[in-house]
Design a protein around this motif. Structure first.
Motif, short mmCIF file in Angstrom:
data_model
loop_
_atom_site.label_atom_id
_atom_site.label_comp_id
_atom_site.label_asym_id
_atom_site.label_seq_id
_atom_site.Cartn_x
_atom_site.Cartn_y
_atom_site.Cartn_z
N ASN A 1 7.74 -3.63 65.71
CA ASN A 1 8.28 -4.33 66.88
C ASN A 1 8.19 -3.50 68.15
O ASN A 1 9.15 -3.33 68.89
N GLU A 2 6.98 -2.94 68.38
CA GLU A 2 6.75 -2.11 69.56
C GLU A 2 7.73 -0.95 69.63
O GLU A 2 8.29 -0.63 70.68
N ILE A 3 7.94 -0.31 68.48
CA ILE A 3 8.82 0.84 68.42
C ILE A 3 8.13 1.97 67.65
O ILE A 3 7.23 1.73 66.84
N TRP A 4 8.57 3.17 67.92
CA TRP A 4 8.03 4.36 67.27
C TRP A 4 9.17 5.35 67.08
O TRP A 4 10.11 5.40 67.89
N CYS A 5 9.11 6.13 66.00
CA CYS A 5 10.05 7.23 65.83
C CYS A 5 9.29 8.44 65.34
O CYS A 5 8.25 8.33 64.69
N GLY A 6 9.81 9.60 65.64
CA GLY A 6 9.16 10.83 65.22
C GLY A 6 10.12 11.99 65.21
O GLY A 6 11.24 11.90 65.72
N GLY A 7 9.69 13.07 64.61
CA GLY A 7 10.49 14.28 64.58
C GLY A 7 9.61 15.46 64.25
O GLY A 7 8.61 15.33 63.54
N TRP A 8 9.97 16.64 64.80
CA TRP A 8 9.21 17.85 64.51
C TRP A 8 10.11 19.05 64.78
O TRP A 8 10.94 19.03 65.68
N PRO A 9 10.00 20.10 63.95
CA PRO A 9 10.89 21.24 64.09
C PRO A 9 10.57 22.07 65.33
O PRO A 9 9.41 22.22 65.72
N THR A 10 11.63 22.62 65.93
CA THR A 10 11.47 23.46 67.11
C THR A 10 12.34 24.71 66.95
O THR A 10 12.77 25.05 65.85
N ASN A 11 12.62 25.40 68.02
CA ASN A 11 13.36 26.66 67.98
C ASN A 11 14.79 26.48 67.49
O ASN A 11 15.36 25.39 67.57
N ASP A 12 15.35 27.58 67.02
CA ASP A 12 16.79 27.67 66.72
C ASP A 12 17.24 26.75 65.58
O ASP A 12 18.38 26.31 65.55
N GLY A 13 16.34 26.48 64.64
CA GLY A 13 16.70 25.63 63.52
C GLY A 13 16.91 24.18 63.87
O GLY A 13 17.49 23.42 63.08
N LEU A 14 16.46 23.77 65.02
CA LEU A 14 16.64 22.39 65.48
C LEU A 14 15.38 21.56 65.23
O LEU A 14 14.28 22.10 65.10
#
Length: 410
Positions: free
Chosen positions: A201-214
């Protein structure tokens, strides 16, 4: 009097300044921000971008921060799912997604070490012209008097709202209107690979690790849903993950803890701008911008900075006329980015895939080898023609056993 003034000291400006200063040119860098500081960003640096940091002698500094190496990616476009990672690109076998406060400080420091003069907290308000040519800039540090600096050439590395582009009336072309709005926030408590998922429905989600355990978690919604979405960002953010991938949604709800506010990232249009004229040039988002969906912004900024710096060195050292050098930069920038630009503007609409793309992606998911090759395209180690030319598609169909009546080429 400087050889070069660079307006903007982040991931396009500082590398350009560093490379020119290393060649012995007198460079001034001006930025209204002070460092370290964050800015709106996708964070991700593809392997081809990391090769530039390595060649500049900066990859070790990035690796020494606590940004984790990324070696696994999950990609989905509606009901087509792929998991894997690219083969090494010029020896680089990982991606990184550092906080911009970390990355930009490394770049600013490198520019200074190379000999560039960097003035932080300086807002450029106008350009200085003489007989139709840009000869300098005018502006002020916070609370200070107006100052003027002059140079042989002024480079706008100051983003989509570039003052250099505005004052030179840099002409946009190949414009494709933006389709989405991005919200992102940092979360603790999650241990995810790179997640990159388009819903129905014209939506996207994502995630990727970055600094400080976040972990950076992000969603994109179509502009037509923006008004509704912003009425309750937190609930709609969670609902997007729930809708696209319920398992990730459950992990976010049960294990994730948001650390800080949501960041809104309204998408600028996709565009090229004519990147040069008498006494000026544009690099990074100031001259070329596309949807953040594939996360190419930082990588492209590195690549184009290197192309521009090399041509400017040739001109400033008297090897060739400035107009010739900048025209070649323009040509190379457009040629090297054309395929990615077209690919990005097609996919970032989040609509139904064309019959050809659906057939190609459907075949790719049958083969680990071709899946790795597709991730290599995103990473910058595989050319578009190696996957999408008629000959490559024919090989793909043969390798994956696609029946003749299911093969789509046009």
């Amino acid at each position: 009097m400087y050889d070069v003034i660079v307006v903007g000291a982040r991931c396009a400006g500082s590398p350009t300044a560093m490379l020119l200063a290393r060649r012995g040119h007198r460079v001034l860098v001006l930025d209204r921000a002070s460092f370290p500081s964050d800015t709106v960003s996708t964070h991700y640096i593809h392997q081809s971008g990391l090769t530039r940091l390595r060649d500049w002698g900066l990859l070790g500094e990035l690796a020494a921060t606590n940004a984790p190496a990324i070696r696994r990616a999950n990609f989905a476009y509606r009901d087509i799912e792929l998991s894997g990672f690219a083969d090494p690109v010029d020896g680089i076998d990982t991606g990184y997604a550092p906080r911009r406060a970390v990355l930009d400080q490394i770049l600013v420091n490198a520019a200074r070490r190379a000999g560039a003069e960097v003035v932080e907290g300086f807002g450029v308000s106008d350009l200085v012209f003489s007989e139709g040519r840009v000869v300098g800039v005018r502006g002020r540090e916070r609370g200070g008097p107006e100052r003027e600096f002059r140079a042989d050439i002024v480079i706008g590395a100051d983003g989509c709202r570039s003052i250099v582009a505005k004052r030179t009336r840099a002409e946009p072309y190949k414009v494709v209107p933006a389709t989405g709005v991005n919200y992102y926030a940092y979360h603790s408590g999650l241990d995810w690979a790179l997640e990159h998922r388009v819903g129905f429905n014209e939506i996207w989600c994502g995630g990727w690790p970055t600094n400080d355990g976040l972990t950076v978690l992000a969603v994109i919604c179509g502009k037509n849903r923006f008004k509704e979405f912003r009425q309750d960002v937190e609930a709609n953010f969670q609902a997007t993950f729930d809708e696209i991938h319920p398992e990730l949604g459950a992990q976010l709800r049960d294990q994730g803890k948001r650390e800080g506010d949501f960041v809104a990232m309204p998408h600028a249009d996709n565009y090229y701008r004519h990147p040069w004229g008498p006494g000026w040039a544009l690099v990074g988002d100031a001259g070329y911008h596309k949807d953040p969906y594939p996360g190419f912004g930082i990588t492209d900024a590195f690549m184009h900075s290197e192309i521009l710096a090399e041509r400017l060195h040739q001109a400033l050292s008297g090897e060739r006329p400035m107009d010739s050098a900048l025209a070649e930069y323009h040509k190379l920038r457009d040629e090297t980015s054309a395929s990615n630009y077209e690919f990005t503007t097609k996919l970032s609409a989040f609509g139904e895939l064309s019959p050809r793309l659906r057939a190609v992606f459907g075949a790719i998911r049958r083969s680990p080898e071709w899946t790795t090759k597709l991730f290599g395209l995103f990473a910058g180690g595989v050319e578009h023609h190696e996957i999408f030319s008629r000959q490559a598609v024919e090989r793909l169909y043969d390798d994956t056993g696609v029946p003749p009546h299911e093969r789509v080429y046009g």
